[in-house]
Motif scaffolding. Structure first.
Motif, PDB file in Angstrom:
ATOM      1  N   ASP A 182      -6.735   2.395 -22.932  1.00 53.81           N
ATOM      2  CA  ASP A 182      -7.850   1.448 -23.056  1.00 53.81           C
ATOM      3  C   ASP A 182      -9.004   1.768 -22.098  1.00 53.81           C
ATOM      4  O   ASP A 182     -10.010   1.050 -22.081  1.00 53.81           O
ATOM      5  N   GLY A 183      -8.835   2.816 -21.297  1.00 53.09           N
ATOM      6  CA  GLY A 183      -9.925   3.251 -20.428  1.00 53.09           C
ATOM      7  C   GLY A 183      -9.869   2.708 -19.013  1.00 53.09           C
ATOM      8  O   GLY A 183     -10.843   2.865 -18.245  1.00 53.09           O
ATOM      9  N   ALA A 184      -8.756   2.081 -18.609  1.00 51.40           N
ATOM     10  CA  ALA A 184      -8.646   1.529 -17.259  1.00 51.40           C
ATOM     11  C   ALA A 184      -8.408   2.645 -16.238  1.00 51.40           C
ATOM     12  O   ALA A 184      -7.706   3.621 -16.523  1.00 51.40           O
ATOM     13  N   THR A 185      -9.021   2.513 -15.079  1.00 53.48           N
ATOM     14  CA  THR A 185      -8.756   3.452 -13.990  1.00 53.48           C
ATOM     15  C   THR A 185      -7.458   3.037 -13.289  1.00 53.48           C
ATOM     16  O   THR A 185      -6.896   1.974 -13.558  1.00 53.48           O
ATOM     17  N   ARG A 186      -7.007   3.900 -12.379  1.00 56.57           N
ATOM     18  CA  ARG A 186      -5.779   3.585 -11.632  1.00 56.57           C
ATOM     19  C   ARG A 186      -5.965   2.292 -10.832  1.00 56.57           C
ATOM     20  O   ARG A 186      -5.065   1.454 -10.779  1.00 56.57           O
ATOM     21  N   LEU A 220       0.824  -1.212   0.000  1.00 63.45           N
ATOM     22  CA  LEU A 220       0.000   0.000   0.000  1.00 63.45           C
ATOM     23  C   LEU A 220       0.861   1.266   0.000  1.00 63.45           C
ATOM     24  O   LEU A 220       0.591   2.210  -0.750  1.00 63.45           O
ATOM     25  N   LEU A 221       1.890   1.280   0.838  1.00 65.04           N
ATOM     26  CA  LEU A 221       2.774   2.445   0.888  1.00 65.04           C
ATOM     27  C   LEU A 221       3.501   2.632  -0.435  1.00 65.04           C
ATOM     28  O   LEU A 221       3.643   3.761  -0.933  1.00 65.04           O
ATOM     29  N   ALA A 222       3.956   1.524  -1.027  1.00 68.06           N
ATOM     30  CA  ALA A 222       4.654   1.607  -2.312  1.00 68.06           C
ATOM     31  C   ALA A 222       3.719   2.099  -3.412  1.00 68.06           C
ATOM     32  O   ALA A 222       4.124   2.903  -4.264  1.00 68.06           O
ATOM     33  N   THR A 223       2.467   1.652  -3.380  1.00 70.35           N
ATOM     34  CA  THR A 223       1.486   2.090  -4.380  1.00 70.35           C
ATOM     35  C   THR A 223       1.222   3.585  -4.249  1.00 70.35           C
ATOM     36  O   THR A 223       1.144   4.317  -5.246  1.00 70.35           O
ATOM     37  N   PHE A 224       1.098   4.037  -3.002  1.00 71.37           N
ATOM     38  CA  PHE A 224       0.891   5.464  -2.748  1.00 71.37           C
ATOM     39  C   PHE A 224       2.066   6.287  -3.267  1.00 71.37           C
ATOM     40  O   PHE A 224       1.884   7.306  -3.943  1.00 71.37           O
ATOM     41  N   LEU A 225       3.275   5.846  -2.988  1.00 71.85           N
ATOM     42  CA  LEU A 225       4.468   6.581  -3.412  1.00 71.85           C
ATOM     43  C   LEU A 225       4.651   6.522  -4.926  1.00 71.85           C
ATOM     44  O   LEU A 225       5.089   7.494  -5.549  1.00 71.85           O
ATOM     45  N   ASP A 226       4.322   5.378  -5.521  1.00 71.44           N
ATOM     46  CA  ASP A 226       4.442   5.261  -6.975  1.00 71.44           C
ATOM     47  C   ASP A 226       3.456   6.186  -7.676  1.00 71.44           C
ATOM     48  O   ASP A 226       3.775   6.783  -8.706  1.00 71.44           O
ATOM     49  N   ALA A 227       2.252   6.326  -7.107  1.00 67.43           N
ATOM     50  CA  ALA A 227       1.253   7.209  -7.711  1.00 67.43           C
ATOM     51  C   ALA A 227       1.649   8.671  -7.566  1.00 67.43           C
ATOM     52  O   ALA A 227       1.370   9.492  -8.451  1.00 67.43           O
ATOM     53  N   GLY A 228       2.314   9.004  -6.456  1.00 67.10           N
ATOM     54  CA  GLY A 228       2.679  10.397  -6.205  1.00 67.10           C
ATOM     55  C   GLY A 228       3.916  10.862  -6.937  1.00 67.10           C
ATOM     56  O   GLY A 228       4.118  12.070  -7.116  1.00 67.10           O
ATOM     57  N   GLY A 229       4.772   9.928  -7.326  1.00 64.04           N
ATOM     58  CA  GLY A 229       5.980  10.307  -8.045  1.00 64.04           C
ATOM     59  C   GLY A 229       6.996  11.025  -7.169  1.00 64.04           C
ATOM     60  O   GLY A 229       7.044  10.825  -5.954  1.00 64.04           O
ATOM     61  N   LYS A 230       7.776  11.913  -7.775  1.00 61.57           N
ATOM     62  CA  LYS A 230       8.878  12.570  -7.077  1.00 61.57           C
ATOM     63  C   LYS A 230       8.405  13.494  -5.955  1.00 61.57           C
ATOM     64  O   LYS A 230       9.133  13.725  -4.998  1.00 61.57           O
ATOM     65  N   LYS A 231       7.197  14.021  -6.056  1.00 61.60           N
ATOM     66  CA  LYS A 231       6.735  14.964  -5.034  1.00 61.60           C
ATOM     67  C   LYS A 231       6.487  14.281  -3.686  1.00 61.60           C
ATOM     68  O   LYS A 231       6.325  14.954  -2.664  1.00 61.60           O
ATOM     69  N   PHE A 232       6.456  12.924  -3.678  1.00 57.86           N
ATOM     70  CA  PHE A 232       6.261  12.185  -2.431  1.00 57.86           C
ATOM     71  C   PHE A 232       7.574  11.597  -1.896  1.00 57.86           C
ATOM     72  O   PHE A 232       7.548  10.749  -0.999  1.00 57.86           O
ATOM     73  N   TYR A 264       7.618  -1.863  -8.810  1.00 59.75           N
ATOM     74  CA  TYR A 264       6.887  -0.935  -9.670  1.00 59.75           C
ATOM     75  C   TYR A 264       7.817  -0.314 -10.709  1.00 59.75           C
ATOM     76  O   TYR A 264       7.438  -0.103 -11.859  1.00 59.75           O
ATOM     77  N   GLY A 265       9.037  -0.015 -10.284  1.00 61.01           N
ATOM     78  CA  GLY A 265       9.993   0.608 -11.200  1.00 61.01           C
ATOM     79  C   GLY A 265      10.378  -0.300 -12.354  1.00 61.01           C
ATOM     80  O   GLY A 265      10.801   0.183 -13.413  1.00 61.01           O
ATOM     81  N   ASN A 266      10.253  -1.614 -12.159  1.00 61.07           N
ATOM     82  CA  ASN A 266      10.599  -2.561 -13.223  1.00 61.07           C
ATOM     83  C   ASN A 266       9.469  -2.792 -14.218  1.00 61.07           C
ATOM     84  O   ASN A 266       9.667  -3.454 -15.239  1.00 61.07           O
ATOM     85  N   ILE A 267       8.266  -2.261 -13.907  1.00 59.98           N
ATOM     86  CA  ILE A 267       7.151  -2.379 -14.853  1.00 59.98           C
ATOM     87  C   ILE A 267       7.284  -1.272 -15.896  1.00 59.98           C
ATOM     88  O   ILE A 267       7.362  -0.087 -15.556  1.00 59.98           O
ATOM     89  N   ASP A 268       7.305  -1.649 -17.143  1.00 60.23           N
ATOM     90  CA  ASP A 268       7.461  -0.685 -18.231  1.00 60.23           C
ATOM     91  C   ASP A 268       6.322   0.331 -18.199  1.00 60.23           C
ATOM     92  O   ASP A 268       5.143  -0.039 -18.070  1.00 60.23           O
ATOM     93  N   THR A 269       6.659   1.613 -18.291  1.00 61.34           N
ATOM     94  CA  THR A 269       5.635   2.666 -18.258  1.00 61.34           C
ATOM     95  C   THR A 269       4.648   2.542 -19.410  1.00 61.34           C
ATOM     96  O   THR A 269       3.502   2.992 -19.303  1.00 61.34           O
ATOM     97  N   SER A 270       5.086   1.914 -20.505  1.00 57.49           N
ATOM     98  CA  SER A 270       4.186   1.748 -21.647  1.00 57.49           C
ATOM     99  C   SER A 270       2.995   0.861 -21.288  1.00 57.49           C
ATOM    100  O   SER A 270       1.910   0.994 -21.876  1.00 57.49           O
ATOM    101  N   VAL A 271       3.175  -0.042 -20.309  1.00 59.95           N
ATOM    102  CA  VAL A 271       2.073  -0.901 -19.873  1.00 59.95           C
ATOM    103  C   VAL A 271       0.987  -0.049 -19.223  1.00 59.95           C
ATOM    104  O   VAL A 271      -0.215  -0.221 -19.507  1.00 59.95           O
ATOM    105  N   TYR A 272       1.404   0.883 -18.363  1.00 62.06           N
ATOM    106  CA  TYR A 272       0.439   1.775 -17.706  1.00 62.06           C
ATOM    107  C   TYR A 272      -0.233   2.686 -18.731  1.00 62.06           C
ATOM    108  O   TYR A 272      -1.458   2.885 -18.697  1.00 62.06           O
TER     109      TYR A 272
END
Length: 303
Positions: free
Chosen positions: A205-209, A99-111, A191-199
Motif C-alpha cells: 500500500d506504499g507505507a514506509t517502515r 527501540l532495541l526490539a525494533t532495530f533487531l526486528d528490522a535487521g533479522g537474523k544478521k543482527f 513483533y514475532g506474533n504480528i503476521d508477516t502478511s500485515v507488513y
C-alpha cells in the motif's frame, strides 16, 4: 434416546475435565496458599504487635503501628522515591526496550549477535551489577572520575553515589541498564506474533517502515505495552537488592525505598512489628497503584 446419550457423554466429559483440572490445580493452589497468601496474612497479624522478631513474647498493641506509619515522614519519603523510580523505569526501560526490539526486528537474523550482547546485563545478578557499578563509579579511580580528570586536565572527583539527588538517578540508570534487555526480548516476541502478511500488505500500500511501525505495529503491540508497563510498575515499587548494595538508602536517606526502610526496621533495628507494618503498607500501596494503572490504561486487544 440418541440425544440423551449425547447429553450423558457431554456431562461425563465435563466431570472428567473438572477432575483433571482439580488434580493439576491443587498443588499450585497449595503452594500459593503456603508461600503467598499465608505470609501476607501473617504480615498483617504481626503488624499489630510490638516484637523484636526473636523472642517468644509479643506485645499486642492493636493499631498503634498503623497510626505511627501514617505519620511516618521517612516512610512517605521512601514511597516518593519509589514513585520516582517507577516513573523513570517506565519512561526509560519500556521505550528503550521497544527501540532495541525494533532495530533487531528490522535487521533479522544478521543482527542475532546484538540480541546476545544486549541481553547479557539481564543475565547478571543484581548484586554483582551493584558491586560492579560501585567500583566503576567510585570517586577515586572510578570511570566517571577518571574521564573527568582527563577532560579537565587535573585531578577531579565525581561522587554520583554519595550526593543527593544524583545518587537516586544514578541508581535508576543502573536499573535501566540491567532490565531494559528484558523488555527488548518481550517486544521482540510481540513483533514475532504480528503476521508477516500485515507488513507485506502495508508495504504494498506504499507505507514506509516508520509508517508501518507508527500506525500498525505499535497499535498491535498495545497489550504488550500494557503488560510490560504493569511489570515495570510493580517491580520498581519493590526494588531492594541493587539499591541496598549500592547505597543502602543513603546518602542521608536520599535513595531510601520502602523495601530498604522495611529491612532496616526489621533486621537491623529488630523492630519486626513496625517493619511488618511497613511491609503491609507496601503491599496495600503496590496493589492499589497496580489496580488503578490497569483501570486507567486500557488498550484494544482485538483487531
Amino acid at each position: 434416546m440418541k440425544k440423551d446419550n449425547n447429553v450423558s457423554l457431554a456431562r461425563a466429559k465435563a466431570r472428567s475435565t473438572a477432575r483433571a483440572a482439580t488434580v493439576f490445580l491443587i498443588p499450585a493452589l497449595l503452594l500459593i496458599a503456603i508461600f503467598i497468601v499465608y505470609p501476607v496474612i501473617d504480615t498483617f497479624v504481626i503488624s499489630e504487635y510490638k516484637w523484636n522478631g526473636i523472642s517468644a513474647d509479643r506485645i499486642f498493641i492493636g493499631m498503634d503501628n498503623w497510626r505511627a506509619l501514617i505519620h511516618d515522614a521517612m516512610f512517605w519519603e521512601s514511597f516518593k522515591h519509589n514513585l520516582i523510580v517507577m516513573v523513570f523505569s517506565i519512561l526509560l526501560q519500556i521505550p528503550l526496550g521497544m527501540l532495541l526490539a525494533t532495530f533487531l526486528d528490522a535487521g533479522g537474523k544478521k543482527f542475532n549477535i546484538f540480541k546476545i550482547i544486549w541481553f547479557l546485563p539481564y543475565l547478571m545478578s543484581s548484586v554483582a551489577i551493584a558491586f560492579l557499578f560501585v567500583y566503576a563509579l567510585a570517586t577515586n579511580g572510578g570511570i566517571v572520575s577518571s574521564l573527568a580528570t582527563i577532560i579537565q586536565g587535573k585531578r577531579a572527583t565525581v561522587d554520583l553515589l554519595g550526593t543527593s539527588p544524583q545518587a537516586l538517578y544514578t541508581v535508576i540508570g543502573v536499573m535501566a541498564w540491567q532490565f531494559t534487555p528484558f523488555y527488548m526480548v518481550y517486544f521482540i516476541a510481540g513483533y514475532g506474533n504480528i503476521d508477516t502478511s500485515v507488513y507485506e500488505a502495508a508495504i504494498i500500500d506504499g507505507a514506509t517502515r516508520w509508517q508501518y511501525i507508527k500506525h500498525i505495529a505499535i497499535p498491535l503491540l498495545g497489550p504488550i505495552f500494557k503488560t510490560a508497563c504493569t511489570m515495570s510498575l510493580i517491580g520498581s515499587l519493590k526494588y531492594f537488592d541493587m539499591i541496598w548494595n549500592m547505597t543502602q538508602g543513603g546518602p542521608a536517606g536520599s535513595t531510601e525505598l520502602m523495601a530498604t526502610y522495611m529491612y532496616k526496621l526489621s533486621f537491623q533495628q529488630f523492630n519486626m512489628g513496625y517493619g511488618s507494618t511497613v511491609a503491609a503498607g507496601m503491599f496495600i500501596l503496590i496493589t492499589a497503584i497496580a489496580l488503578i494503572f490497569n483501570k486507567l490504561f486500557k488498550v484494544k486487544e482485538d483487531y
